[in-house]
Design a protein around this motif. Structure first.
Motif, PDB file in Angstrom:
ATOM      1  N   LEU A 114      -8.581   0.346  -4.594  1.00  0.00           N
ATOM      2  CA  LEU A 114      -6.821   0.779  -4.254  1.00  0.00           C
ATOM      3  C   LEU A 114      -6.735   2.010  -5.641  1.00  0.00           C
ATOM      4  CD1 LEU A 114      -5.300  -2.342  -2.912  1.00  0.00           C
ATOM      5  CD2 LEU A 114      -5.845  -0.035  -1.802  1.00  0.00           C
ATOM      6  N   TYR A 115      -7.106   1.904  -6.558  1.00  0.00           N
ATOM      7  CA  TYR A 115      -6.784   2.541  -7.974  1.00  0.00           C
ATOM      8  C   TYR A 115      -7.054   3.857  -7.221  1.00  0.00           C
ATOM      9  CZ  TYR A 115      -3.827   3.096 -11.748  1.00  0.00           C
ATOM     10  OH  TYR A 115      -3.707   3.671 -13.357  1.00  0.00           O
ATOM     11  N   THR A 116      -8.160   4.061  -7.409  1.00  0.00           N
ATOM     12  CA  THR A 116      -8.911   5.251  -7.159  1.00  0.00           C
ATOM     13  C   THR A 116      -8.863   5.810  -5.898  1.00  0.00           C
ATOM     14  OG1 THR A 116     -10.555   4.163  -5.765  1.00  0.00           O
ATOM     15  CG2 THR A 116     -11.298   4.318  -8.352  1.00  0.00           C
ATOM     16  N   ALA A 117      -8.059   5.291  -4.845  1.00  0.00           N
ATOM     17  CA  ALA A 117      -7.351   5.923  -3.950  1.00  0.00           C
ATOM     18  C   ALA A 117      -5.951   6.653  -3.795  1.00  0.00           C
ATOM     19  CB  ALA A 117      -7.369   5.032  -2.853  1.00  0.00           C
ATOM     20  N   LEU A 118      -5.236   5.955  -4.691  1.00  0.00           N
ATOM     21  CA  LEU A 118      -4.321   6.300  -5.731  1.00  0.00           C
ATOM     22  C   LEU A 118      -4.356   7.819  -6.123  1.00  0.00           C
ATOM     23  CD1 LEU A 118      -1.242   6.476  -5.697  1.00  0.00           C
ATOM     24  CD2 LEU A 118      -1.845   4.473  -7.965  1.00  0.00           C
ATOM     25  N   LEU A 119      -5.396   7.514  -6.986  1.00  0.00           N
ATOM     26  CA  LEU A 119      -5.246   8.269  -8.053  1.00  0.00           C
ATOM     27  C   LEU A 119      -5.562   9.955  -6.882  1.00  0.00           C
ATOM     28  CD1 LEU A 119      -7.173   7.040 -11.296  1.00  0.00           C
ATOM     29  CD2 LEU A 119      -4.621   7.637 -11.233  1.00  0.00           C
ATOM     30  N   LEU A 169       2.378   0.848  -3.248  1.00  0.00           N
ATOM     31  CA  LEU A 169       2.673   0.139  -2.844  1.00  0.00           C
ATOM     32  C   LEU A 169       1.282  -0.933  -3.002  1.00  0.00           C
ATOM     33  CD1 LEU A 169       5.963   0.840  -0.726  1.00  0.00           C
ATOM     34  CD2 LEU A 169       5.468  -0.230  -2.992  1.00  0.00           C
ATOM     35  N   GLU A 170       0.730  -0.269  -2.132  1.00  0.00           N
ATOM     36  CA  GLU A 170      -0.508  -1.340  -1.795  1.00  0.00           C
ATOM     37  C   GLU A 170      -1.016  -1.583  -3.178  1.00  0.00           C
ATOM     38  OE1 GLU A 170      -3.033   1.872   0.515  1.00  0.00           O
ATOM     39  OE2 GLU A 170      -1.667   0.878   2.363  1.00  0.00           O
ATOM     40  N   LEU A 171      -1.121  -0.847  -3.902  1.00  0.00           N
ATOM     41  CA  LEU A 171      -1.433  -1.227  -5.655  1.00  0.00           C
ATOM     42  C   LEU A 171      -0.805  -2.174  -6.224  1.00  0.00           C
ATOM     43  CD1 LEU A 171      -3.997  -0.882  -7.582  1.00  0.00           C
ATOM     44  CD2 LEU A 171      -2.935   0.843  -8.662  1.00  0.00           C
ATOM     45  N   GLN A 172       0.058  -2.180  -5.470  1.00  0.00           N
ATOM     46  CA  GLN A 172       0.869  -3.276  -6.661  1.00  0.00           C
ATOM     47  C   GLN A 172       0.997  -4.115  -6.091  1.00  0.00           C
ATOM     48  OE1 GLN A 172       4.110  -4.985  -5.513  1.00  0.00           O
ATOM     49  NE2 GLN A 172       4.334  -4.250  -3.761  1.00  0.00           N
ATOM     50  N   GLU A 173       1.290  -4.990  -5.155  1.00  0.00           N
ATOM     51  CA  GLU A 173      -0.097  -6.097  -3.450  1.00  0.00           C
ATOM     52  C   GLU A 173      -0.639  -6.553  -4.297  1.00  0.00           C
ATOM     53  OE1 GLU A 173       0.702  -7.810   1.091  1.00  0.00           O
ATOM     54  OE2 GLU A 173       0.818  -5.107   0.351  1.00  0.00           O
ATOM     55  N   LEU A 236      12.792   2.707   5.829  1.00  0.00           N
ATOM     56  CA  LEU A 236      13.183   1.324   5.865  1.00  0.00           C
ATOM     57  C   LEU A 236      12.245   0.399   5.011  1.00  0.00           C
ATOM     58  CD1 LEU A 236      15.816  -0.446   5.944  1.00  0.00           C
ATOM     59  CD2 LEU A 236      14.892  -0.614   8.406  1.00  0.00           C
ATOM     60  N   LYS A 237      10.736   0.524   5.637  1.00  0.00           N
ATOM     61  CA  LYS A 237       9.414  -0.444   5.106  1.00  0.00           C
ATOM     62  C   LYS A 237      10.043  -0.565   3.726  1.00  0.00           C
ATOM     63  CE  LYS A 237       4.767  -1.614   6.300  1.00  0.00           C
ATOM     64  NZ  LYS A 237       3.658  -0.578   7.351  1.00  0.00           N
ATOM     65  N   GLN A 238       9.116   1.528   3.656  1.00  0.00           N
ATOM     66  CA  GLN A 238       9.144   1.166   1.676  1.00  0.00           C
ATOM     67  C   GLN A 238       9.795   0.915   1.202  1.00  0.00           C
ATOM     68  OE1 GLN A 238       8.200   5.054   1.484  1.00  0.00           O
ATOM     69  NE2 GLN A 238       5.611   5.038   2.223  1.00  0.00           N
ATOM     70  N   PHE A 239      11.529   0.960   1.953  1.00  0.00           N
ATOM     71  CA  PHE A 239      12.492   0.815   0.615  1.00  0.00           C
ATOM     72  C   PHE A 239      12.297  -0.780   0.634  1.00  0.00           C
ATOM     73  CE2 PHE A 239      16.802  -1.283   0.520  1.00  0.00           C
ATOM     74  CZ  PHE A 239      17.643  -0.174  -0.668  1.00  0.00           C
ATOM     75  N   ARG A 240      11.928  -1.552   1.345  1.00  0.00           N
ATOM     76  CA  ARG A 240      11.840  -3.361   1.249  1.00  0.00           C
ATOM     77  C   ARG A 240      11.034  -3.318   1.100  1.00  0.00           C
ATOM     78  NH1 ARG A 240      12.798  -3.959   7.774  1.00  0.00           N
ATOM     79  NH2 ARG A 240      14.510  -4.169   7.769  1.00  0.00           N
ATOM     80  N   ALA A 241       9.900  -3.189   0.157  1.00  0.00           N
ATOM     81  CA  ALA A 241       8.406  -3.231  -0.666  1.00  0.00           C
ATOM     82  C   ALA A 241       8.983  -1.967  -1.615  1.00  0.00           C
ATOM     83  CB  ALA A 241       7.384  -2.820   0.542  1.00  0.00           C
ATOM     84  N   LEU A 242       9.729  -1.984  -1.800  1.00  0.00           N
ATOM     85  CA  LEU A 242      10.105  -1.236  -3.424  1.00  0.00           C
ATOM     86  C   LEU A 242      10.684  -2.082  -3.930  1.00  0.00           C
ATOM     87  CD1 LEU A 242       8.684   1.255  -5.407  1.00  0.00           C
ATOM     88  CD2 LEU A 242      10.814   2.481  -3.920  1.00  0.00           C
ATOM     89  N   ARG A 243      11.626  -2.706  -3.078  1.00  0.00           N
ATOM     90  CA  ARG A 243      12.806  -3.202  -3.549  1.00  0.00           C
ATOM     91  C   ARG A 243      11.884  -4.389  -3.885  1.00  0.00           C
ATOM     92  NH1 ARG A 243      16.525  -7.514  -2.011  1.00  0.00           N
ATOM     93  NH2 ARG A 243      18.625  -6.304  -3.012  1.00  0.00           N
ATOM     94  N   LYS A 244      11.872  -5.391  -3.382  1.00  0.00           N
ATOM     95  CA  LYS A 244      10.519  -6.586  -3.641  1.00  0.00           C
ATOM     96  C   LYS A 244       9.610  -6.513  -4.873  1.00  0.00           C
ATOM     97  CE  LYS A 244       7.107 -10.050  -1.545  1.00  0.00           C
ATOM     98  NZ  LYS A 244       6.605 -10.007  -0.427  1.00  0.00           N
ATOM     99  N   PHE A 245       8.592  -5.161  -4.914  1.00  0.00           N
ATOM    100  CA  PHE A 245       8.099  -4.737  -6.201  1.00  0.00           C
ATOM    101  C   PHE A 245       8.896  -4.571  -7.769  1.00  0.00           C
ATOM    102  CE2 PHE A 245       6.201  -0.670  -8.521  1.00  0.00           C
ATOM    103  CZ  PHE A 245       5.318  -1.585  -9.323  1.00  0.00           C
TER     104      PHE A 245
END
Length: 935
Positions: A114-119, A169-173, A236-245
């Motif tokens: 996931l980290y390489t995909a992010l980079l 968000l996928e990486l932090q999860e 909205l979906k990313q807002f909820r995940a980011l707030r949880k993060f």
């Protein structure tokens, strides 16, 4: 300026990277990362960093791979700006690293993938948006400049930022999902090793969230809400995940001393309410100062400012350290200076862009205001014109009413004047009469005085003056009458004076009214003059505009004609041809538009006439040039081309006269004469091309029709003879095949007979209707092209019938191929179709003979299809009879036959390709010959 690394510097740099990216499950030390970042500024690139990073055992150790991703992320964010460019070529290396460790579906394997995909996504984002720095920090003005203030760019940029946030968000999860509270929590080295890369992820996510909010509000101000439904749901979906993060990160003790994360609001922004945008506040993530260097020297990397070796012992060690510190300070100062210069330049660029945008906005507003003023002035002009017309109508009505009232008053004044003059004359006469009466009275008084004297004398002489008593009585009576008359005259004079005074008052009133009417009339006349002056100016302006429009339109027509004249010298036109008859048909249209030009005086007629003249003569000149190419005499063709050029020059003079509104009769007559000359030259070409052939067209047509009938009759008889011979000599499959083929060919020949018969009927009808009082030969001569087409069609039918007969003969005698028969049938169908088309060209659409010919054509098409179907059916019968018996073949024999069959297939494919090439050449040659015959 980039400086070259010495071998010792490179060794120090390699050691720093090895200490930062090692196999120990501990977080990367920031001092080593700083060394890697400073090295990119020394070299002004990331080439040295990648050269040593790729040598690390990232493919062998998952901890090394994880730390490599962390350091790469930090270098991309905080390193030299060219690191983003140099790292683009290493996306494949990152992808390979992620795929390798992605086979481990849990723990570090999934996180590395996931980290390489992010980079990779980060590098792609910066490739598409190169004006974003690695740390993603831009101002609002820079964000608008990057998007070009274009709503489409904002839309696409939002999608890219959403993708970026999804990877974070996928990486932090995955990182939080891999923590084991018993072993790998935030206060252990293993847990901190996994959590440390989330710090740059939080920094990226904070910027991306802020930009997404601002851009979403801009999109909702420009686009309908339904279009952005998908964007809102994804946000909205990313807002909820980011707030949880953010909440999960803030609750960990490890992050409390490293980063300050602003919490997101309870509810996401409502993009449908613009008021939420005014209350939105950008919140920055604050990273705490990094830890100071540790005192131990076991894993101490090179110093932050310099990678020069400072371990050399001796008397000059302290001096070297001082030099190293001085060099470090100089580099730091140079870096700060360059940063300040960059910020200054960025500020100046932003200022210039803001100023230019403001200027553009002001200009746009000024244009809008000017357009509004123009529209207002136009509407006011229309209203003023309407008011002017109303005033004109009103002034005309007032003038008419004033004229009638003035006329009545003048008549009344004249009557009063006449009465006054009459009364004045009567008054003068009475005054004169009064003077006479007064004179008479004076004399009478004298007489009275004398009478008194006489009475006194009478008294004295009463007895002696008895005869004068009678005279005295008469005088008394005269006095009384005179007194009465005087009273009457006084009364008359008083009445006349009173009437005179009343008339003076009335006359004064009339004079006053006349003066008022005169002043009003002068005022109206002045306004009328002003309106007439304005109307004259507008009419003059309108006339000028109309003249400009006429001049522009006629000039455009002149350009069209000039282009046609210039095209006469174009070598590409030598390949074009035109029939003289078609050129003659264009002459009448050109003459008509030239005639109309003599009576074109109004602007609309001038424009339409000039356009018609230009287009018709341009076509005529080009078609005349194409007709020249049909002449076998080159000198004659050049003469006709020159005549076309002179015609164009004369027509240009006609158009110039129309544009300048001068007399064009001389040029029109010259152009008409030149038109007739060009048409006559074309007729000469027509006569030279036909020659003696024109006189023999009728005989040639009849001869070819007879030849066609003879060929068809001969083919039908031969087919019948072949059928009789086959029934006598053949049997079995061969007899069945021959009967089917010959029966279908007989049916086709019968259909062709009917078609030819119907064609003759239609031909006779066409000649009878079209020749008028001329003979049939004259009709064929006048319509030589149609006659040539008919002759060509008849020849084609005869040739196709003979070819069909030959093919059928070969098939029956086993010396031919069924494919030849198919080609022959299709060829004869095409030839009869050509005959039908040649007959249909000049036929009446409602002709019964034409309908009969069409039905016969369909019969030929059906019979042709029958022949083709019969041939295919017979081919299947023959193939079934000759089916290969493979029951007794050995393996070697079967393989040998298979190879022979493959060789035969290749030979047939080659022959097919060669035959197709030969067919194409023959068709091209046939079309060329057919075109030459038609011309």
């Amino acid at each position: 300026m980039a400086r070259e690394y010495s071998p010792r510097d490179l060794e120090k740099y390699a050691q720093a990277l090895q200490k930062a990216i090692n196999g120990n499950e501990t977080p990367v030390k920031q001092k080593h990362v700083r060394s890697a970042i400073i090295g990119t500024f020394h070299t002004q690139s990331a080439k040295v960093f990648w050269a040593y990073a790729l040598r690390l055992p990232s493919m062998d150790d998952r901890i090394v791979a994880w730390k490599l991703c962390h350091v790469v992320h930090k270098v991309l964010r905080e390193g030299h700006p060219l690191c983003l460019v140099d790292s683009q070529r290493h996306k494949k290396d990152l992808d390979a690293l992620g795929k390798l460790w992605g086979h481990l579906r849990e723990g570090y394997g999934r996180m590395i993938k996931l980290y390489t995909a992010l980079l990779i996504n980060k590098l792609e984002f910066h490739r598409r948006n190169p004006r974003f720095p690695g740390h993603l920090g831009v101002t609002a003005e820079e964000l608008e400049s990057i998007a070009g203030n274009d709503i489409n760019n904002y839309f696409e940029m939002t999608v890219e930022m959403f993708d970026y946030l999804d990877h974070i968000l996928e990486l932090q999860e995955a990182v939080f999902g891999s923590l084991n509270m018993a072993r790998s929590n935030s206060m252990t080295s293993a847990g901190q090793c996994r959590l440390a890369p989330l710090i740059p992820c939080i920094q990226d996510a904070s910027k991306l969230y802020d930009y997404c909010v601002k851009i979403m509000f801009k999109l909702h101000m420009a686009l309908p809400p339904d279009t952005l439904q998908g964007h809102r749901e994804r946000f909205l979906k990313q807002f909820r995940a980011l707030r949880k993060f953010y909440e999960s990160t803030s609750n960990l003790q490890y992050f409390k001393d490293l980063i300050a994360i602003p919490p997101l609001p309870e509810n996401p922004p409502n993009f449908l309410i613009m008021g939420d945008f005014r209350t939105y506040v950008t919140q920055e993530v604050v990273v705490a100062p990094q830890e100071p260097p540790e005192p131990d020297h076991e894993d101490e990397p090179p110093s932050e400012g310099s990678l020069i070796d400072t371990t050399d012992s001796g008397s000059g060690g302290e001096d070297r350290n001082l030099v190293s510190m001085a060099v470090h300070q100089e580099i730091v100062n140079e870096r700060e200076f360059l940063r300040s210069q960059c910020e200054k330049l960025r500020h100046e660029i932003n200022t210039l862009m803001s100023k230019s945008e403001r200027d553009v906005t002001k200009l746009q507003e000024k244009i809008t205001n000017l357009e509004t003023d123009l529209a207002t002035k136009e509407s006011e002009l229309v209203q003023e014109r309407q008011v002017k017309e109303d005033l004109l109508n009103q002034s005309f009505a007032v003038a008419q009413s004033q004229d009638s009232e003035q006329k009545m008053k003048n008549e009344k004044f004249d009557k009063l004047k006449e009465l006054y003059v009459k009364l004045r004359d009567e008054h003068i006469q009475k005054i004169r009469e009064k003077a006479e009466v007064e004179k008479k009275l004076a004399s009478t008084m004298k007489d009275l005085e004398r009478l008194n004297e006489l009475e006194l004398e009478k008294q004295r002489l009463a007895e002696s003056e008895t005869q004068k008593t009678t005279e005295l009585s008469a005088l008394k009576k005269d006095k009384e009458l005179f007194n009465m008359e005087t009273e009457i005259l006084k009364k008359s004079v008083n009445d006349a004076c009173r009437e005179r005074d009343a008339m003076k008052v009335e006359l004064s009133n009339i004079t006053q009214q006349k003066e008022e009417l005169k002043e009003r009339s002068e005022e109206l006349s002045s306004r009328l003059m002003n309106l007439e002056e304005e109307l004259g100016n507008e009419q003059k302006e309108l006339q000028n505009r109309l003249q400009e429009l006429v001049s522009s339109s006629v000039s455009n027509s002149e350009n069209i004609l000039k282009h046609a004249i210039d095209e006469l010298d174009n070598p590409a036109l030598t390949a074009l041809t035109c029939s003289p008859d078609y050129l003659r048909s264009l002459t009448n249209g050109c003459l008509e538009c030239l005639e109309r030009s003599l009576s074109a005086k109004e602007p609309s007629k001038i424009i339409t006439t000039a356009s018609s003249i230009a287009h018709r003569h341009a076509i005529y000149i080009l078609q005349g040039r194409a007709t020249c190419n049909a002449s076998p005499d080159i000198t004659f063709g050049e003469k006709m081309a020159e005549a076309c050029r002179m015609l164009g020059e004369l027509v240009l003079k006609v158009l110039k006269g129309l544009r300048e509104n001068t007399n064009t009769e001389k040029y029109v007559n010259g152009a008409k004469e030149k038109l007739e000359e060009v048409a006559s030259l074309a007729d000469s070409i027509n006569v030279s091309l036909l020659g003696e052939k024109a006189e023999n067209l009728a005989d040639m047509l009849e001869s070819e029709m007879l030849e066609m009938d003879k060929a068809i009759e001969e083919a039908a008889n031969r087919i019948q003879d072949m059928l009789t011979n086959s029934r006598a000599a053949d049997s079995g499959i061969k007899l069945e095949v021959n009967e089917k083929i010959l029966d279908s060919c007989t049916t086709l020949m019968q259909a062709i007979r009917v078609l030819v018969k119907k064609s003759r009927f239609l031909q006779a009808e066409i000649v009878g209707q079209g020749r008028g009082t001329a003979s049939a030969k004259e009709f064929y001569k006048r319509n030589h092209q149609w006659t040539d087409g008919f002759i060509s069609a008849a020849k084609a039918v005869a040739v196709a019938a003979k070819f069909l007969l030959t093919a059928a003969d070969k098939v029956v005698t086993s010396n031919g191929k069924l494919e030849q028969l198919v080609v022959a049938a299709q060829e004869i169908a095409a030839s009869t179709a050509q005959l039908v088309v040649a007959s249909r060209v000049k036929a009446d659409r409602n002709s019964t003979n034409l309908q009969a010919l069409t039905a016969a054509s369909k019969g030929v098409t059906t019979a042709t299809g029958t022949v083709v179907a019969t041939v295919k059916d017979c081919g299947q019968l023959i193939d079934e009879a000759e089916e290969l018996d493979v029951s007794n073949l050995t393996l070697h024999q079967a393989k040998r036959l298979e190879m022979d069959s493959q060789v035969r297939v290749l030979e047939l494919e080659k022959e097919l390709e060669q035959e197709r090439y030969r067919l194409a050449r023959l068709r091209r040659h046939h079309y060329q010959l057919a075109g030459e015959n038609e011309t």
